[in-house]
Enzyme design. Structure first.
Site, short mmCIF file in Angstrom:
data_model
loop_
_atom_site.label_atom_id
_atom_site.label_comp_id
_atom_site.label_asym_id
_atom_site.label_seq_id
_atom_site.Cartn_x
_atom_site.Cartn_y
_atom_site.Cartn_z
N ASP A 200 0.84 -1.20 0.00
CA ASP A 200 0.00 0.00 0.00
C ASP A 200 0.88 1.25 0.00
O ASP A 200 1.59 1.52 0.97
CB ASP A 200 -0.89 -0.02 1.25
N GLU A 252 -10.23 4.18 -2.00
CA GLU A 252 -10.63 4.57 -0.65
C GLU A 252 -10.82 6.08 -0.54
O GLU A 252 -11.53 6.55 0.35
CB GLU A 252 -9.61 4.08 0.39
N HIS A 302 -12.41 -1.14 1.70
CA HIS A 302 -11.43 -0.51 2.59
C HIS A 302 -12.06 -0.46 3.98
O HIS A 302 -13.21 -0.06 4.13
CB HIS A 302 -11.15 0.92 2.10
CA CA Z 1 -4.91 2.00 1.93
#
Ligand code: CA
Length: 388
Positions: A200, A252, A302
């Site tokens: 990420d 997200e 998310h």
């Molecule tokens: Ca993330």
């Protein structure tokens, strides 16, 4: 049944250690709970995405902008309320904090609707396609340490998350392309050859740097590369998806059906990650999910925040239709933060005990079955940690 009152509770505590991702370090955990009460004594709980002072500002939007619009309205008319609030705020907040604030209110209204119907949220949506959900554990946050120390830490932490029973793991990257590749190699070494891991970036790269890191993730057989570039950079997403083997994930930081329509039509996502506590709540999440599936884009929600957000997501993941289906279908996963989080682990009178379930149930968690979200927050706990 009318809405009698809407209250926000912003909770905070100092973390035992500072944690970081590609944008900043943070030393406090925040949760923003929304409590909607009705004139018939039924209470619903929701949650707004957004840490620290963002939560304080969102509380003002919930209590001083949205509440005056809808107190006295029919608490069960959640879609009418959604559109009333959105249309009145259109000139001020199609994305960002007003949508985060509306999300918490909408989730609380779904909790109320489920309690009135005597049905769990997943049954209100249409039933459970699965009664247990695979859980992935994210950790491996950045620290203010030399990269060599961080490599050793990530290698050990990745192995510990695998050994705790999680079905996959996710790391943070964001020190810079070369350093990040060293960290990703350490995580692959830590989990071994056959275990799924994801990276990420929290949108820290230029497109060319994202290609450089992405090619290394291809070689390491990473499962997805999350938020490689800025969420506004739809062209970057599309180029990365076309040019890399690793799945490109993100979303997200996108809001509502119109934001998602543009993101999906651009064909830059292999895996969509809608955040129900930000994009507009459950009402809007269901529309975004339908859009994702209309584009044949699989969804892994998310998930961030307290037990309220985690439970809402467990119901949504249970109610998610298979895409495209089959004897051995592609399955969504529940995102689970393995770092210290009292607001998830200790908020409820009957805790979720996700870590224990993961250990006992082969990396899976059982979907709650009580009416609405099926949770009862501890009011003494809320009072103790409230900062506003
Ligand atoms: Ca993330």
């Amino acid at each position: 049944m009318k809405i009698a009152e809407i209250k926000s509770h912003v909770l905070q505590y100092d973390l035992p250690e500072e944690l970081g991702y590609s944008q900043q370090f943070y030393a406090r955990r925040t949760a923003h709970l929304v409590e909607v009460t009705t004139d018939q004594g039924i209470t619903g709980w929701g949650e707004c995405f957004g840490p620290g002072n963002v939560a304080i500002a969102n509380k003002a939007i919930v209590e001083r902008v949205i509440a005056p619009m809808i107190v006295g309205d029919d608490a069960l008319a959640r879609d009418v309320i959604w559109h009333k609030v959105y249309n009145l705020l259109r000139d001020h907040g199609q994305k960002g904090m007003p949508m985060q604030a509306l999300s918490g209110v909408d989730i609380a209204l779904w909790d109320i609707a489920g309690k009135v119907a005597g049905m769990p949220l997943h049954a209100m949506i249409g039933g459970a396609h699965r009664n247990t959900i695979s859980v992935y554990g994210y950790g491996m946050m950045l620290r203010r340490e030399p990269v060599a120390e961080l490599e050793a830490r990530f290698r050990n932490e990745a192995a510990a998350i695998r050994d705790a029973g999680f079905s996959a793991t996710k790391m943070k990257i964001g020190l810079g392309p070369k350093e990040d590749i060293r960290l990703a190699k350490a995580v692959r070494e830590g989990v071994g050859e056959d275990f799924r891991f994801m990276a990420d970036a929290n949108h820290c790269y230029t497109t060319s740097d994202a290609f450089y890191v992405g090619r290394a993730l291809d070689d390491l057989d990473a499962y997805w590369f999350e938020e490689p570039v800025a969420p506004e950079d739809h062209d970057g997403y599309r180029e990365l998806r076309a040019g890399l083997k690793v799945n490109i994930s993100g979303g997200e930081a996108e809001f509502n059906r119109w934001g998602w329509r543009a993101l999906l039509e651009n064909r830059g996502l292999d895996i969509a990650q809608p955040e129900v506590c930000a994009l507009g709540g459950i009402s809007e999440y269901l529309r975004v999910l339908a859009l994702c599936h209309a584009h044949f884009t699989p969804v892994v929600n998310h998930v961030w925040g307290s037990a309220v957000a985690v439970t809402a997501n467990m119901h949504l993941l249970a109610a998610m239709p298979p895409l495209p289906g089959g004897l051995h279908p592609w399955e969504p996963m529940l995102e689970f933060d393995t770092t210290d989080n009292k607001f998830r682990d200790e908020l409820l009178l009957e805790p979720l005990n996700i870590q224990d379930q993961v250990k006992r149930n082969g990396g899976r968690v059982i979907v709650p079955t009580g009416p609405g979200l099926g949770i009862e927050p501890d009011r003494e706990f809320i009072a103790h940690y409230s900062v506003s």
